[in-house]
Design a protein around this motif. Sequence first.
Motif, PDB file in Angstrom:
ATOM      1  N   GLY A   1      37.028  36.815  63.084  1.00 35.73           N
ATOM      2  CA  GLY A   1      37.275  35.430  63.307  1.00 35.73           C
ATOM      3  C   GLY A   1      36.030  35.094  61.789  1.00 35.73           C
ATOM      4  N   LYS A   2      35.582  36.171  61.942  1.00 34.20           N
ATOM      5  CA  LYS A   2      34.378  35.587  60.674  1.00 34.20           C
ATOM      6  C   LYS A   2      35.078  36.464  59.280  1.00 34.20           C
ATOM      7  N   THR A   3      34.896  35.944  58.118  1.00 33.15           N
ATOM      8  CA  THR A   3      34.984  36.379  56.457  1.00 33.15           C
ATOM      9  C   THR A   3      33.511  36.901  56.425  1.00 33.15           C
ATOM     10  N   TYR A   4      34.169  38.076  55.809  1.00 30.83           N
ATOM     11  CA  TYR A   4      32.424  38.708  55.384  1.00 30.83           C
ATOM     12  C   TYR A   4      32.702  39.267  53.978  1.00 30.83           C
ATOM     13  N   GLU A   5      31.783  39.469  53.134  1.00 23.63           N
ATOM     14  CA  GLU A   5      32.487  39.215  51.484  1.00 23.63           C
ATOM     15  C   GLU A   5      31.529  40.866  51.198  1.00 23.63           C
ATOM     16  N   LEU A   6      32.182  41.387  50.322  1.00 21.68           N
ATOM     17  CA  LEU A   6      31.020  42.184  49.175  1.00 21.68           C
ATOM     18  C   LEU A   6      32.008  43.343  48.255  1.00 21.68           C
ATOM     19  N   SER A   7      31.238  42.722  47.113  1.00 21.08           N
ATOM     20  CA  SER A   7      31.182  43.575  46.091  1.00 21.08           C
ATOM     21  C   SER A   7      31.872  44.647  45.614  1.00 21.08           C
ATOM     22  N   TYR A   8      33.698  44.282  44.215  1.00 20.67           N
ATOM     23  CA  TYR A   8      33.764  45.709  44.449  1.00 20.67           C
ATOM     24  C   TYR A   8      32.863  46.733  44.033  1.00 20.67           C
ATOM     25  N   LYS A   9      32.033  46.255  43.406  1.00 19.72           N
ATOM     26  CA  LYS A   9      31.252  48.411  42.773  1.00 19.72           C
ATOM     27  C   LYS A   9      30.817  48.706  44.342  1.00 19.72           C
ATOM     28  N   ASP A  10      30.418  48.379  45.617  1.00 19.96           N
ATOM     29  CA  ASP A  10      29.809  48.483  46.573  1.00 19.96           C
ATOM     30  C   ASP A  10      31.294  49.249  47.303  1.00 19.96           C
ATOM     31  N   GLU A  11      32.222  49.238  47.214  1.00 17.12           N
ATOM     32  CA  GLU A  11      33.707  49.825  47.433  1.00 17.12           C
ATOM     33  C   GLU A  11      33.597  51.336  47.133  1.00 17.12           C
ATOM     34  N   SER A  12      33.812  52.509  48.603  1.00 17.71           N
ATOM     35  CA  SER A  12      33.741  53.185  48.132  1.00 17.71           C
ATOM     36  C   SER A  12      34.824  53.522  46.693  1.00 17.71           C
ATOM     37  N   ASP A  13      34.485  55.134  46.475  1.00 15.53           N
ATOM     38  CA  ASP A  13      35.192  55.629  44.989  1.00 15.53           C
ATOM     39  C   ASP A  13      36.814  55.441  45.629  1.00 15.53           C
ATOM     40  N   GLY A  14      37.369  55.661  46.765  1.00 21.26           N
ATOM     41  CA  GLY A  14      38.959  55.980  46.228  1.00 21.26           C
ATOM     42  C   GLY A  14      39.490  54.240  47.194  1.00 21.26           C
ATOM     43  N   THR A  15      38.408  53.758  47.483  1.00 16.91           N
ATOM     44  CA  THR A  15      39.272  52.323  47.640  1.00 16.91           C
ATOM     45  C   THR A  15      39.060  51.265  46.251  1.00 16.91           C
ATOM     46  N   LYS A  16      37.986  51.573  45.119  1.00 19.23           N
ATOM     47  CA  LYS A  16      38.216  50.970  43.744  1.00 19.23           C
ATOM     48  C   LYS A  16      38.765  51.744  43.687  1.00 19.23           C
ATOM     49  N   LYS A  17      39.609  52.809  43.834  1.00 14.45           N
ATOM     50  CA  LYS A  17      40.535  53.350  42.536  1.00 14.45           C
ATOM     51  C   LYS A  17      41.939  52.532  42.642  1.00 14.45           C
ATOM     52  N   LEU A  18      42.271  52.270  44.312  1.00  7.89           N
ATOM     53  CA  LEU A  18      43.425  52.049  44.651  1.00  7.89           C
ATOM     54  C   LEU A  18      43.548  50.743  44.055  1.00  7.89           C
ATOM     55  N   ILE A  19      42.200  49.600  44.276  1.00  2.06           N
ATOM     56  CA  ILE A  19      42.093  48.128  43.667  1.00  2.06           C
ATOM     57  C   ILE A  19      42.232  48.628  42.204  1.00  2.06           C
ATOM     58  N   ALA A  20      41.719  49.061  42.076  1.00  3.01           N
ATOM     59  CA  ALA A  20      42.795  49.325  40.107  1.00  3.01           C
ATOM     60  C   ALA A  20      43.765  49.414  39.716  1.00  3.01           C
TER      61      ALA A  20
END
Length: 410
Positions: A265-284
């Motif tokens: 029930g709580k929202t957490y935030e993480l900077s894009y640059k701190d995501e994993s390489d695979g997640t960054k690739k997918l988001i791009a």
Amino acid sequence: MSMKGVDFMLCQFSFKNFKSYKDETVFDMQAANLPKFAENIIYCKPASNLLPVAAIYGPNGGGKTNMLQALTCLISTVVKPIYDMEKTRTKLIVQQKVSCTPFLFDEKTSNEPTEFLLYFRTNGYEYRYYLSMLHDEIIAEALDRKKIGGKRTAHIFDREGKVIILGSSINKASINRDVNPKMPYLSFLAINYDIPAINDAQKWFESCIIRSYANPEAELQIMLSDNKTIRRQIISALNDMGIDINGYRYDNDSKQLIMQRTLHGKTYELSYKDESDGTKKLIAALPILLIALAEGRLAVIDELDAKLHPKLLRYIIALFKNPKLNTHGAQLIFTSHDIATMKNTVYRRDEIWFAAEGDNHSSELYSLYEIRKENNERINNTAAYDKQYLEGRYGADPYLQNMLKDGEWQ
């Protein structure tokens, strides 16, 4: 699929004397008459049916990237002058300029033109565009079109050196035939006149999405949208791939993209640059691919599989091969090293292509469907494509047979 709503489709591309390719090379998106995955092809009756996906495999230095660059070179040669003059008619998503370089391992070809020939469909017509270039100057150029399924071809224009001949449909005294030798006449007409056939051809070139993930900066160029529908599609696709993001926002203070997750029930935030390489690739990559699907565009992507788990690559391929999702005839052409995805459960034989270095350092390009066994029969559609490729049966030598023999270095 009926032709209504189908737009911006590639039929066939051939080229000669470009980078590692010396001889004429043909890349075909027309579907062969195969029963396998017949429900996934793009039906274009009364014209030939087209493939939604093509994957190009082969060793480093074999010519995979150069094949995509040949297509990119042609597209960017047409589009760049239009873009520079701010006369584009379609929103450019991602394109890049590729210079025209001939095959240099031969004194003769290094001073001969590079030739391109393209067949594409848009707005009810099939177009044929030819361009010949040497040292950035146009040697010859031609544009023809015919109605899809029709037999009569209309010549739009022909160019040979400085001589330009206009077809009957655009032959008017008011149209200037004096053009800079470095500018395609197609681009010149698109910039200066409002001609329906030229406008349609121009829109096809501008619709192409070109991306290279061999360049690390590609992952820094993100096109996340504030449109609620597109935002929902992006988040849904990420969730389908096992990435539990449920929102995102752009932080103006830090100039960073922030990804949001909800836990208990709580929202957490993480900077894009701190995501994993695979997640960054997918988001791009995902927003670009979803735009291609939504608008029926051609996506040309180098190293699509870089940093992606094979199951995620399969998910992307499945998006384009699903006629319920790909309702506008979008097409995806990409290079890959991911042998784990080279399966008969993923591809038809005409969707797998190989680029390999042949004689005299010249690249060769051919599809799995074209390969013949010693008995002159084609490769079976039930074959273990990945295993046979690694065994060197398909000619595009994937290193191993040269490096290892009986477990020993040679």
